[in-house]
Design a protein around this motif. Sequence first.
Motif, short mmCIF file in Angstrom:
data_model
loop_
_atom_site.label_atom_id
_atom_site.label_comp_id
_atom_site.label_asym_id
_atom_site.label_seq_id
_atom_site.Cartn_x
_atom_site.Cartn_y
_atom_site.Cartn_z
N UNK A 1 37.95 39.40 44.51
CA UNK A 1 37.90 38.56 43.32
C UNK A 1 38.80 39.12 42.24
N UNK A 2 38.74 40.43 42.02
CA UNK A 2 39.55 41.07 40.99
C UNK A 2 41.04 40.85 41.26
N UNK A 3 41.44 41.11 42.50
CA UNK A 3 42.86 40.98 42.84
C UNK A 3 43.32 39.53 42.66
N UNK A 4 42.51 38.57 43.12
CA UNK A 4 42.89 37.17 42.98
C UNK A 4 42.90 36.73 41.52
N UNK A 5 41.82 37.01 40.81
CA UNK A 5 41.66 36.52 39.44
C UNK A 5 42.58 37.22 38.45
N UNK B 1 46.36 35.36 39.87
CA UNK B 1 46.34 34.27 38.89
C UNK B 1 46.64 34.76 37.47
N UNK B 2 45.97 35.82 37.06
CA UNK B 2 46.13 36.31 35.68
C UNK B 2 47.51 36.85 35.39
N UNK B 3 48.00 37.73 36.24
CA UNK B 3 49.31 38.32 36.00
C UNK B 3 50.41 37.53 36.69
N UNK B 4 50.24 37.25 37.96
CA UNK B 4 51.30 36.63 38.74
C UNK B 4 51.69 35.24 38.27
N UNK C 1 49.58 40.28 43.75
CA UNK C 1 48.75 40.95 44.75
C UNK C 1 48.86 42.46 44.60
N UNK C 2 50.09 42.93 44.53
CA UNK C 2 50.32 44.37 44.37
C UNK C 2 49.78 44.87 43.04
N UNK C 3 50.01 44.11 41.98
CA UNK C 3 49.52 44.50 40.66
C UNK C 3 47.99 44.59 40.66
N UNK C 4 47.32 43.58 41.19
CA UNK C 4 45.86 43.58 41.23
C UNK C 4 45.30 44.73 42.05
N UNK C 5 45.91 44.96 43.19
CA UNK C 5 45.47 46.05 44.06
C UNK C 5 45.64 47.40 43.36
N UNK C 6 46.79 47.57 42.72
CA UNK C 6 47.08 48.83 42.02
C UNK C 6 46.12 49.03 40.84
N UNK C 7 45.89 47.98 40.07
CA UNK C 7 45.01 48.10 38.90
C UNK C 7 43.56 48.33 39.31
#
Length: 99
Positions: free
Chosen positions: A22-26, A30-33, A77-83
């Motif tokens: 959910x975090x990575x997607x949201x 969606x949020x950053x990408x 995807x990469x940003x969410x995973x990293x964060x």
Amino acid sequence: MNERHKNENQKWSKIREKGKKHYILYYGVLGWGLSTGVLFFLVGEVMDHKLAFRGYFTGGWVLELAIAIGSFLLGGLLFGYTMWGFNEGNYTSDDEVRE
């Protein structure tokens, strides 16, 4: 633990309850990408056409928008995973605080 760190921990605790996917997607996709892809496209249009409003969105803008959004969604995807990893590393559970 100071008050700011405590508040950040409480916020992260609520966010992490929804799960990593959910975090990575949201937040990532969606949020950053999505927002960054649209902003990148719009800034590119302004840079290309300056103030000549007639020139906006002519030609292959749909393809350009799709490429920009698609690229940044993948980057999200990469940003969410990293964060997620970064936030997990900074998180201190209540059990750890009590020790």
